[in-house]
Design an enzyme around this catalytic site. Structure first.
Site, short mmCIF file in Angstrom:
data_model
loop_
_atom_site.label_atom_id
_atom_site.label_comp_id
_atom_site.label_asym_id
_atom_site.label_seq_id
_atom_site.Cartn_x
_atom_site.Cartn_y
_atom_site.Cartn_z
N LYS A 13 0.83 -1.22 0.00
CA LYS A 13 0.00 0.00 0.00
C LYS A 13 0.87 1.26 0.00
CE LYS A 13 -2.18 -1.09 3.83
NZ LYS A 13 -1.57 -2.38 4.23
N ARG A 88 -9.51 0.69 9.01
CA ARG A 88 -9.01 -0.65 9.30
C ARG A 88 -10.05 -1.52 9.97
NH1 ARG A 88 -3.28 0.14 9.10
NH2 ARG A 88 -2.08 -1.74 9.49
N ARG A 127 11.89 -5.34 4.72
CA ARG A 127 11.53 -3.94 4.43
C ARG A 127 12.39 -2.96 5.25
NH1 ARG A 127 5.34 -2.20 4.68
NH2 ARG A 127 5.40 -2.96 6.81
N ARG A 162 11.48 -0.86 10.81
CA ARG A 162 10.42 -0.50 11.75
C ARG A 162 10.40 -1.45 12.94
NH1 ARG A 162 5.04 -0.09 8.18
NH2 ARG A 162 4.30 -1.21 9.99
N ARG A 173 -0.26 -9.29 13.02
CA ARG A 173 -0.80 -8.25 12.13
C ARG A 173 -1.64 -8.87 11.02
NH1 ARG A 173 4.71 -5.58 11.01
NH2 ARG A 173 3.70 -4.30 9.43
P1 ADP Z 1 1.17 -2.32 7.93
O1 ADP Z 1 0.15 -1.99 6.88
O2 ADP Z 1 2.48 -2.76 7.38
O3 ADP Z 1 0.67 -3.25 9.01
P2 ADP Z 1 0.95 0.42 9.02
O4 ADP Z 1 2.11 1.33 8.90
O5 ADP Z 1 -0.25 0.70 8.19
O6 ADP Z 1 1.54 -1.03 8.73
O7 ADP Z 1 0.47 0.33 10.55
C1 ADP Z 1 1.37 0.02 11.59
C2 ADP Z 1 0.61 -0.12 12.89
O8 ADP Z 1 -0.03 1.14 13.21
C3 ADP Z 1 -0.54 -1.13 12.90
O9 ADP Z 1 -0.09 -2.44 13.21
C4 ADP Z 1 -1.46 -0.55 13.99
O10 ADP Z 1 -0.98 -0.85 15.27
C5 ADP Z 1 -1.32 0.93 13.79
N1 ADP Z 1 -2.35 1.50 12.88
C6 ADP Z 1 -2.14 2.08 11.67
N2 ADP Z 1 -3.30 2.50 11.12
C7 ADP Z 1 -4.28 2.19 12.02
C8 ADP Z 1 -5.70 2.34 12.04
N3 ADP Z 1 -6.37 2.91 11.02
N4 ADP Z 1 -6.37 1.89 13.13
C9 ADP Z 1 -5.74 1.32 14.16
N5 ADP Z 1 -4.40 1.13 14.20
C10 ADP Z 1 -3.68 1.55 13.14
#
Ligand code: ADP
Ligand code: ZN
Length: 216
Positions: A13, A88, A127, A162, A173
């Site tokens: 994404k 999400r 990554r 990260r 996740r």
């Molecule tokens: P990825 O898509 O690789 O899991 P992100 O960078 O989108 O990683 O998100 C990293 C973390 O941030 C998630 O595992 C979660 O803990 C938190 N997070 C991100 N966006 C949201 C959201 N919309 N609602 C709740 N938690 C979120």
């Protein structure tokens, strides 16, 4: 055009958002990036979010919705939006529709970047992100020495891994994605907004060509 990108962790994404922004000038909003910034700055939201992120759990809705509301209020949305990592879960999707409605806008398309789990795990563990510009790169296929010397191809900045990009967190996740986020596929499908793109090619530009095709 306002787009939601759907797909598991590591589906691509963020990388596809970089391409979309470069080509179409839309505003890219990544809740993951906003949260990592909040954590680094030790804001109130960042302090609340940190333990959830490290465990691979969702950060509570009120924290995310507060961050998004503020982002919408302070941004120019006129060139269109790419939402990456938000919504999400169904509650967030409903809240998003309401927030956009208040701004006289709506989601036009939800694009699912469909990527098998074995590819996701491999990608996440290799990554790397740029400390200076946020570019997403990879050390996949490099030997240890080259991986350690890897710098940002865009700006020469330091590349880091990260905190949550490790095998221990990634399975959770994926589980959280399947349970809470995957139902959004149905949510947007029912609104006739869903499009699907194959996220498995290892050349990101190839995925982008397919993505552009569904936008036309
Ligand atoms: P990825 O898509 O690789 O899991 P992100 O960078 O989108 O990683 O998100 C990293 C973390 O941030 C998630 O595992 C979660 O803990 C938190 N997070 C991100 N966006 C949201 C959201 N919309 N609602 C709740 N938690 C979120
Ligand atoms: Zn960089």
């Amino acid at each position: 055009m306002n787009i939601v990108l759907l797909g598991g962790p590591g589906a691509g994404k963020g990388t596809q958002s970089e391409f979309l922004t470069a080509e179409f000038g839309m505003l890219h909003i990544s809740t993951g990036d906003l949260l990592r910034e909040a954590v680094a700055n030790q804001t109130e939201a960042g302090v609340k979010a940190k333990s959830f992120m490290d465990a691979g759990e969702l950060v509570p809705d009120e924290v995310i919705l507060g961050i998004m509301q503020e982002k919408f209020e302070t941004s120019d949305l006129s060139n269109g939006l790419i939402l990456d990592g938000f919504p999400r879960n169904t509650e967030q999707a409903i809240a998003l529709d309401k927030m956009l409605d208040c701004l006289g806008a709506q989601i036009d398309k939800a694009i699912l970047i469909d990527t098998p789990n074995d590819i996701i795990i491999q990608r996440i563990c290799s990554r790397r992100m740029c400390k200076s510009c946020g570019h997403i790169g990879s050390v996949l296929g490099m030997n240890a020495e080259d991986a350690a010397a890897y710098v940002c191809p865009d700006c020469g900045g330091e590349m880091y891994q990260r905190d949550d990009d490790n095998e221990a967190t990634v399975q959770n996740r994926i589980d959280v994605y399947m349970e809470k986020t995957a139902p959004l596929i149905d949510y947007y499908s029912k609104q006739n907004k869903l499009a699907k793109v194959d996220g498995s090619p290892s050349v990101p530009k190839e995925v982008f060509e397919n993505l552009k095709a569904v936008l036309e």
